[in-house]
Design an enzyme around this catalytic site. Structure first.
Site, PDB file in Angstrom:
ATOM      1  CB  CYS A  34       2.226  -1.331  13.909  1.00  0.00           C
ATOM      2  SG  CYS A  34       2.348  -1.022  12.132  1.00  0.00           S
ATOM      3  CB  CYS A  81       5.414  -2.064  16.435  1.00  0.00           C
ATOM      4  SG  CYS A  81       7.142  -1.748  16.005  1.00  0.00           S
ATOM      5  CB  CYS A 106       0.345   6.602  11.059  1.00  0.00           C
ATOM      6  SG  CYS A 106       1.740   7.476  10.501  1.00  0.00           S
ATOM      7  CB  CYS A 127       6.489  -4.769   9.101  1.00  0.00           C
ATOM      8  SG  CYS A 127       7.803  -3.946  10.018  1.00  0.00           S
ATOM      9  CB  CYS A 182       2.799   7.599   3.168  1.00  0.00           C
ATOM     10  SG  CYS A 182       3.154   6.382   4.426  1.00  0.00           S
ATOM     11  CD  GLU A 223      -2.959  -1.177   2.231  1.00  0.00           C
ATOM     12  OE1 GLU A 223      -4.144  -1.389   1.982  1.00  0.00           O
ATOM     13  OE2 GLU A 223      -2.527  -1.030   3.389  1.00  0.00           O
TER      14      GLU A 223
HETATM   15  N1  SAH Z   1       8.955   0.666  10.409  1.00  0.00           N
HETATM   16  C1  SAH Z   1       9.056   2.083  10.367  1.00  0.00           C
HETATM   17  C2  SAH Z   1       8.124   2.765   9.387  1.00  0.00           C
HETATM   18  C3  SAH Z   1       6.681   2.309   9.282  1.00  0.00           C
HETATM   19  S1  SAH Z   1       5.491   2.844  10.427  1.00  0.00           S
HETATM   20  C4  SAH Z   1       8.916   2.656  11.755  1.00  0.00           C
HETATM   21  O1  SAH Z   1       8.658   1.908  12.690  1.00  0.00           O
HETATM   22  O2  SAH Z   1       9.138   3.841  11.933  1.00  0.00           O
HETATM   23  C5  SAH Z   1       5.345   4.587  10.351  1.00  0.00           C
HETATM   24  C6  SAH Z   1       4.954   5.206  11.670  1.00  0.00           C
HETATM   25  O3  SAH Z   1       3.600   4.886  12.052  1.00  0.00           O
HETATM   26  C7  SAH Z   1       5.813   4.722  12.836  1.00  0.00           C
HETATM   27  O4  SAH Z   1       6.147   5.767  13.686  1.00  0.00           O
HETATM   28  C8  SAH Z   1       4.886   3.763  13.523  1.00  0.00           C
HETATM   29  O5  SAH Z   1       5.277   3.508  14.839  1.00  0.00           O
HETATM   30  C9  SAH Z   1       3.565   4.503  13.408  1.00  0.00           C
HETATM   31  N2  SAH Z   1       2.401   3.670  13.674  1.00  0.00           N
HETATM   32  C10 SAH Z   1       2.280   2.351  13.494  1.00  0.00           C
HETATM   33  N3  SAH Z   1       1.053   1.930  13.852  1.00  0.00           N
HETATM   34  C11 SAH Z   1       0.363   3.014  14.256  1.00  0.00           C
HETATM   35  C12 SAH Z   1      -0.977   3.228  14.699  1.00  0.00           C
HETATM   36  N4  SAH Z   1      -1.847   2.225  14.771  1.00  0.00           N
HETATM   37  N5  SAH Z   1      -1.340   4.483  15.020  1.00  0.00           N
HETATM   38  C13 SAH Z   1      -0.472   5.503  14.897  1.00  0.00           C
HETATM   39  N6  SAH Z   1       0.797   5.373  14.458  1.00  0.00           N
HETATM   40  C14 SAH Z   1       1.227   4.131  14.145  1.00  0.00           C
END
Ligand code: SAH
Length: 376
Positions: A133, A130, A362, A126, A119, A106
């Site tokens: 996420c 996390c 995000c 991934c 973006c 995406e």
């Molecule tokens: N792997 C990288 C980039 C992808 S995520 C990273 O971790 O930075 C891009 C951003 O979105 C990151 O800061 C991530 O922590 C945040 N993110 C992920 N899930 C989210 C959610 N459900 N709500 C808000 N931000 C989120």
């Protein structure tokens, strides 16, 4: 090292999108043995591909016909296919792209008043898991090639008809008509796909092509410490750190890569290894999770942790997804957190969630199609 792609060794069509200038030179040298002419051909091809958005060799009028037809026989300039396109009521557009091996990724276009951001994804899925996420819950994971990374940008230029506007005079175009910024905040951890991301960035930054300046490309990382220094020195784009917690015990759960490189190692490396230029700051992302990391104590601890490091903290209200165990912090709580940070003179904007109605915000990205196909 440039790869060697020759007419002889390539029995199938192959895509020249996402090749470095060196790779292209090596390819073109098969047709133009004189280095000077080969390098002129590379410049011509580069301009057709990255300024005019050509997807075929047919109309590259300054290449002679014979060369065009030879190139056309063996190579292509194809983009990832748009499998689905959704437009949010706030103007955000989410693309689901299908790649050659049928994997899906995406990409999200986010128009704002003064800028518009694309973006992009660096991996299918991934590996970092996390806990807040959505992308981390996707099973299938692989690295994207530089071709697939650059291909996302090119495909969006095609779809939104941006090539001409880019060439004519981008300073006169509204932000709905150009892409001003690129962020690696889609699916995947860019620093776990370092070489391909680096190659893609050099193509995006090439000033005879797409010409994104280093300040307009941001690579977001969960904290792959050894690669942060390397990216800062070699890729030279902006780097954002997904911090999300002020204590290791919380960060271990939210961002499990913290068990490998903890807060002290991460911040130590940022202090020692990142040479900031005038007025530059390290950008941190901090997702606001109700009752998890959003107390006043957290805010004070954050300020202490970042002391002496020129920083900017983007507060991201948590974007919900079905099955998640977290909730978004209340606006009062986010504002109280922010006030503490701002008192210590650190900029701390609250990110406005975009495209929530189409799950484009995000951390909401996940190729739903994987689920859809599995449930058939
Ligand atoms: N792997 C990288 C980039 C992808 S995520 C990273 O971790 O930075 C891009 C951003 O979105 C990151 O800061 C991530 O922590 C945040 N993110 C992920 N899930 C989210 C959610 N459900 N709500 C808000 N931000 C989120």
């Amino acid at each position: 090292m440039p790869i060697k792609l020759t007419l002889q060794s390539t029995s199938q069509e192959s895509n020249i999108l996402g090749l470095s200038r060196d790779d292209l030179f090596s390819l073109v040298s098969d047709f133009e043995t004189q280095p000077k002419r080969a390098s002129m051909r590379v410049n011509q091809l580069w301009s057709w591909i990255y300024c005019y958005g050509m997807s075929s060799f047919d109309n590259m009028t300054n290449l002679d016909k014979d060369l065009r037809s030879k190139l056309q026989k063996v190579f292509n300039i194809s983009r990832p296919a748009i499998e689905k396109k959704e437009v949010s009521n706030d103007g955000t557009i989410k693309y689901l792209f299908r790649l050659n091996d049928q994997s899906k990724i995406e990409t999200v276009f986010i128009p704002e008043e003064k800028r518009s951001t694309l973006c992009i994804s660096s991996q299918v899925g991934c590996t970092l898991n996390c806990s807040f996420c959505h992308t981390g819950t996707q099973k299938l994971v692989r690295n994207l090639s530089s071709q697939e990374i650059v291909g996302q940008v090119i495909a969006v230029y095609d779809d939104l008809g941006l090539w001409e506007k880019k060439r004519v005079n981008s300073s006169n175009s509204s932000c709905f008509e150009i892409i001003t910024n690129i962020v690696f905040m889609g699916m995947g951890e860019p620093l776990l796909n370092y070489e391909e991301v680096k190659k893609a960035c050099s193509i995006l930054m090439d000033n005879k092509g797409l010409d994104f300046s280093r300040r307009r490309i941001t690579l977001s990382t969960a904290g792959i410490v050894p690669k942060i220094k390397l990216a800062h020195e070699e890729i030279r784009c902006m780097i954002a750190i997904s911090l999300h917690a002020t204590e290791n015990k919380t960060r271990d759960i939210l961002v499990p890569i913290n068990k490998k490189w903890n807060l002290e190692q991460l911040l130590g490396s940022l202090r020692d290894d990142i040479k900031l230029r005038n007025s530059e700051r390290v950008t941190f992302e901090y997702v606001m999770l109700d009752g998890i990391n959003d107390t006043k104590e957290d805010a004070h601890r954050l300020v202490r942790l970042l002391q002496g490091l020129p920083s900017k903290i983007n507060l991201i209200p948590f974007n919900n997804w079905t099955g998640s165990q977290y909730k978004r912090s209340s606006l009062d709580r986010i504002n109280a957190f922010r006030d503490i940070i701002i008192k210590s003179r650190l900029p701390s904007p609250i990110r406005k969630p975009r495209g929530e109605d189409i799950m484009a915000a995000c951390g909401q990205l996940k190729s739903n199609s994987v689920k859809e196909e599995a449930s058939i």
